[in-house]
Design an enzyme around this catalytic site. Sequence first.
Site, short mmCIF file in Angstrom:
data_model
loop_
_atom_site.label_atom_id
_atom_site.label_comp_id
_atom_site.label_asym_id
_atom_site.label_seq_id
_atom_site.Cartn_x
_atom_site.Cartn_y
_atom_site.Cartn_z
NE ARG A 6 25.18 44.51 57.47
CZ ARG A 6 23.90 44.65 57.11
NH1 ARG A 6 23.12 43.60 56.98
NH2 ARG A 6 23.41 45.83 56.86
CG HIS A 7 29.18 39.22 57.81
ND1 HIS A 7 28.87 40.26 56.98
CD2 HIS A 7 28.18 38.31 57.69
CE1 HIS A 7 27.72 40.00 56.37
NE2 HIS A 7 27.27 38.82 56.78
CD GLU A 32 19.73 38.40 58.36
OE1 GLU A 32 20.04 38.52 57.17
OE2 GLU A 32 20.10 37.45 59.08
CB SER A 51 17.00 34.42 59.13
OG SER A 51 18.04 33.51 59.30
NE ARG A 92 24.96 41.01 61.75
CZ ARG A 92 24.52 40.34 60.68
NH1 ARG A 92 23.26 40.45 60.32
NH2 ARG A 92 25.33 39.59 59.98
#
Length: 422
Positions: A216-217, A345, A348, A396
Amino acid sequence: MERRYIKDILEKGKEEKVLVKGWVHETRELGKIRFLILRDVTGIIQVVAVKDNSEFKKMNQSRENVISVSGNLVKSKQAPGGIEIVPEKIEVIAEAEQPLPIDVSDFSKTELPKRLDYRFLDLHRKRTQAIFKIQSVISTAFREHFIKKGFVEFQPPSIISSASEGGTELFPAKYFEKNAYLAQSPQLYKQMIACSMEKAMTITPVWRAEKHNTIRHLNESRQMDIEMAFANQEIIMKELEEVIQYIVRQVIERCEKELDLLNVKLKVPKGVYLSYEEAIKKVKGKIGEDFTPEQEKKLCEMYPDSVVFTHSWPSSIKPFYIMPKNQEKNAKYTEGFDALYRGIEISSGGQRIHIPELLEKMIKKKGLNPKDFKSYIDSFRYGAPEHAGWSIGLERFTMVLLNLGNIREACMFPRDRDRLVP
Ligand code: AMO
């Protein structure tokens, strides 16, 4: 004759003379008949020749050769799309060397790292194309939504002089005699713009030197950010809920074919709002710690078809620029939030500190040096209202929306710990 797109030919369904150009998708031979499936960016069409056709020999093409075909359209029940081309002239525009280094069929047997080594060829696959057509709709919808709402699109610098997301994870860049870094986010700049032009948005690349390799990165990703003056955590979370709903609706409306191909079913999600404390208790986590990937998944499973907002996070695990509750330096909680969607996620954000003295204190509290942030702190000395914003990771979000197992599938040319080419 002018070149025609395949989709347009299939839609018209008229028997006429045409010229098409594209890639050889498939060839077949059935006794004295040769079939060739030609693909362009809009679709596929069948070309058929019997043995006495002058182009019969040229029907024997290697996969991914680029050719042009001119000929007559003939209606045919067996042909995909109900119409096929009987060729009068076939010309080879570019040959594809054989064997191809990767399997380019829809359900490629080649593993992801090898496909990424040959991404330019992987992009010939309809499946890969579907992902990036949808990603293009995602970013366009994001931009459309906020432009309609009177936001101004800005272009932040990519070379910066100090960290914005904590002291680690920076890529150093030599900038003449000075030390500089690649931007980790447009954070500090979007705040300056919100404090003058009120409503700001951008889609911009960011770089993070995280050493770990995860699904995910990425080390280079794209962020879709907004920032608004006279806004707090609640207002900005609502903005996020609305834009996600708009994006998902646009993807459903504009990408029916691509979603089918990827076997993805989408529903416009609703927003669910929980405080950090409520949420961490629900998944039996520890107060003061971030959610683990398993806890994020669990929380989303409790609220299907929702964007799950966890708001009012502890100050200890939010960046220095997030406003503490009641503008109080020692407050345990902040006006900062995260948003989860389909198990992960995706965003943010929060309300920022617009009071220079408080900002200095919070920078020190995080073990950073206010001197490194002088120009940023000073920017709030000359008429800066309260403001808030957030960021969605484009890759993402694409990964999550399309149930992709690895974020690299959602990045055309990923940059990770081991990959710098192509
Ligand atoms: P944050 O660091 O949470 O916040 O990043 C925002 C969103 O960007 C995506 N993202 C990543 N995607 C791929 N690879 C990475 N290494 C990566 N890091 C982050 C995620 C994440 O939710 N300035 C704040 C936002 C704000 O407060 O406005 C920030 O960058 O989807």
